[in-house]
Write an enzyme that holds these catalytic residues in place. Structure first.
Site, PDB file in Angstrom:
ATOM      1  N   THR A  40      15.831   8.135   1.098  1.00  0.00           N
ATOM      2  CA  THR A  40      16.969   7.573   1.827  1.00  0.00           C
ATOM      3  C   THR A  40      18.205   7.517   0.924  1.00  0.00           C
ATOM      4  O   THR A  40      19.307   7.882   1.326  1.00  0.00           O
ATOM      5  CB  THR A  40      16.611   6.153   2.326  1.00  0.00           C
ATOM      6  N   HIS A  43      19.681  10.955   0.601  1.00  0.00           N
ATOM      7  CA  HIS A  43      20.465  11.319   1.796  1.00  0.00           C
ATOM      8  C   HIS A  43      21.841  10.649   1.761  1.00  0.00           C
ATOM      9  O   HIS A  43      22.852  11.252   2.073  1.00  0.00           O
ATOM     10  CB  HIS A  43      19.757  10.868   3.083  1.00  0.00           C
ATOM     11  N   CYS A 100      12.529 -10.929  17.526  1.00  0.00           N
ATOM     12  CA  CYS A 100      12.182 -11.824  16.406  1.00  0.00           C
ATOM     13  C   CYS A 100      11.283 -12.954  16.903  1.00  0.00           C
ATOM     14  O   CYS A 100      10.289 -13.300  16.265  1.00  0.00           O
ATOM     15  CB  CYS A 100      13.442 -12.406  15.775  1.00  0.00           C
ATOM     16  N   ILE A 177       6.186   8.881   0.049  1.00  0.00           N
ATOM     17  CA  ILE A 177       5.569   8.434   1.307  1.00  0.00           C
ATOM     18  C   ILE A 177       4.269   9.197   1.558  1.00  0.00           C
ATOM     19  O   ILE A 177       3.252   8.607   1.950  1.00  0.00           O
ATOM     20  CB  ILE A 177       6.547   8.605   2.495  1.00  0.00           C
ATOM     21  N   ARG A 203       5.562  17.498  -7.450  1.00  0.00           N
ATOM     22  CA  ARG A 203       5.041  16.385  -6.647  1.00  0.00           C
ATOM     23  C   ARG A 203       3.600  16.646  -6.192  1.00  0.00           C
ATOM     24  O   ARG A 203       2.807  15.711  -6.069  1.00  0.00           O
ATOM     25  CB  ARG A 203       5.974  16.094  -5.477  1.00  0.00           C
TER      26      ARG A 203
END
Ligand SMILES: [Zn+2]
Ligand SMILES: [Zn+2]
Length: 343
Positions: A40, A43, A100, A177, A203
């Site tokens: 993230t 990006h 919530c 991930i 990786r």
């Protein structure tokens, strides 16, 4: 204090001195010990699309995977004592909306992300809501604990896929991930876990070091061909897609067993072309997976403490925050797996 920030809605990051934050009511001030760089963040650094809403929060300190020690409590910030080592959950929720109130705070309609829409952990200090802090067991190191957030995302993908004992599982995408998904699938009892990547030798090497020898690199070929050549299965009960590559989705469906489940947790910049009739006739399911429920966090932290020796291998480098810009460059070109910044 030093902070790594996004200052404008265009490619690039800024590293420099800013004034120290104070803990507002309900917040605690954290002295940051370790903060992971994630896809993230890459990006956002590249400004490759999908994070336009951040512009309103700029300049903003990045970093949403971090660990530190509570230095100070703001007014009314109960619960967590000064000096406690904590990991910070990045989702700030309202506590009042219907989601919530019905126990689905992870889906809060006004959710904001620490390190995205408000200042995060790529800094010496961070002020965060006390309720976002989870105390860490003493035996779990700061740098390893900084992987808790991505590990919750990985665990959610395996939970979403409903991996059962004995299942044959394929993970596509060998980043953090995907690595965490392989570990979570094994923990769920998968009989076999295969991990695929494309031009991703560093990786995939990390995946093997984690104890998953069945890896394939699809450079110059198809997934089916690479698996066949390696003598690996070509039908899977659960496939976790963590690559964000639209072209891989039809290839994954082709490798799904009858009644198999394809979990998508990659962020895709374009729609994927898929043959839905094949999915219907083979009674398969495609499920999206994103943030985990709050209840997943303690389970993941306990798992990480038990598996610390292995999980540490996911970290390719620990570097000072002052060298953060170079670290981003190495993370972008995949010559590193997980880089942890040490403010
Ligand atoms: Zn992340
Ligand atoms: Zn809410």
């Amino acid at each position: 204090m030093l902070a790594l920030r996004k200052t404008a809605p265009s490619p690039g990051l800024w590293l420099g001195e800013i004034s120290e934050p104070v803990a507002d009511p309900g917040e605690v001030l954290i002295e940051v010990a370790a903060a992971g760089i994630c896809g993230t963040d890459l990006h956002i650094a590249d400004w490759s699309g999908g994070y336009e809403a951040m512009a309103a929060a700029m300049p903003v300190t990045l970093g949403h995977e971090f660990v530190g020690r509570v230095l100070h409590r703001g007014e009314g910030a109960g619960g967590i004592a000064v000096g406690t080592r904590v990991v910070v959950r990045p989702s700030v929720v309202c506590g009042r909306c219907e989601r919530c109130r019905s126990g689905r705070a992870e889906d809060c309609i006004t959710r904001t992300g620490i390190g995205i829409a408000r200042n995060g952990g790529f800094a010496t200090l961070a002020a965060v809501p006390a309720e976002n802090c989870i105390a860490l067991p003493d035996e779990l190191d700061d740098a390893v604990a900084a992987l808790a957030e991505p590990m919750t995302v990985s665990t959610e993908s395996v939970d979403t896929g409903g991996v059962k004992p004995g299942d044959t599982v394929l993970v596509i995408g060998p980043g953090t991930i995907g690595q965490g998904a392989a570990l979570a699938a094994e923990a769920a009892g998968a009989g076999r876990v295969v991990v695929a990547g494309r031009n991703d030798s560093v990786r995939l090497g990390t995946v093997e070091a984690l104890g998953f020898p069945d890896t394939v690199d699809t450079a110059g070929t198809t997934l089916r061909e690479a698996l066949t050549r390696a003598g690996l299965p070509v039908a899977y009960d659960v496939i976790v897609e963590a690559a964000g590559a639209p072209a891989v989705v039809p290839e994954a469906i082709d490798l799904l067993a009858l009644r198999g489940v394809l979990v998508i947790c990659g962020i895709h910049s374009r729609p994927a072309p898929i043959d839905l009739t094949a999915v219907v006739r083979r009674h398969q399911q495609i499920r999206g997976s994103y943030r985990s429920p709050l209840a997943t966090w303690p389970r993941v932290i306990a798992f990480m403490a038990a598996q610390q020796g292995r999980i540490r291998r996911m970290i390719s480098e620990e570097v000072p925050l002052a060298a953060g810009l170079d670290a981003f460059a190495r993370a972008s070109n995949r010559t590193a797996s997980k880089i942890v910044l040490r403010p």
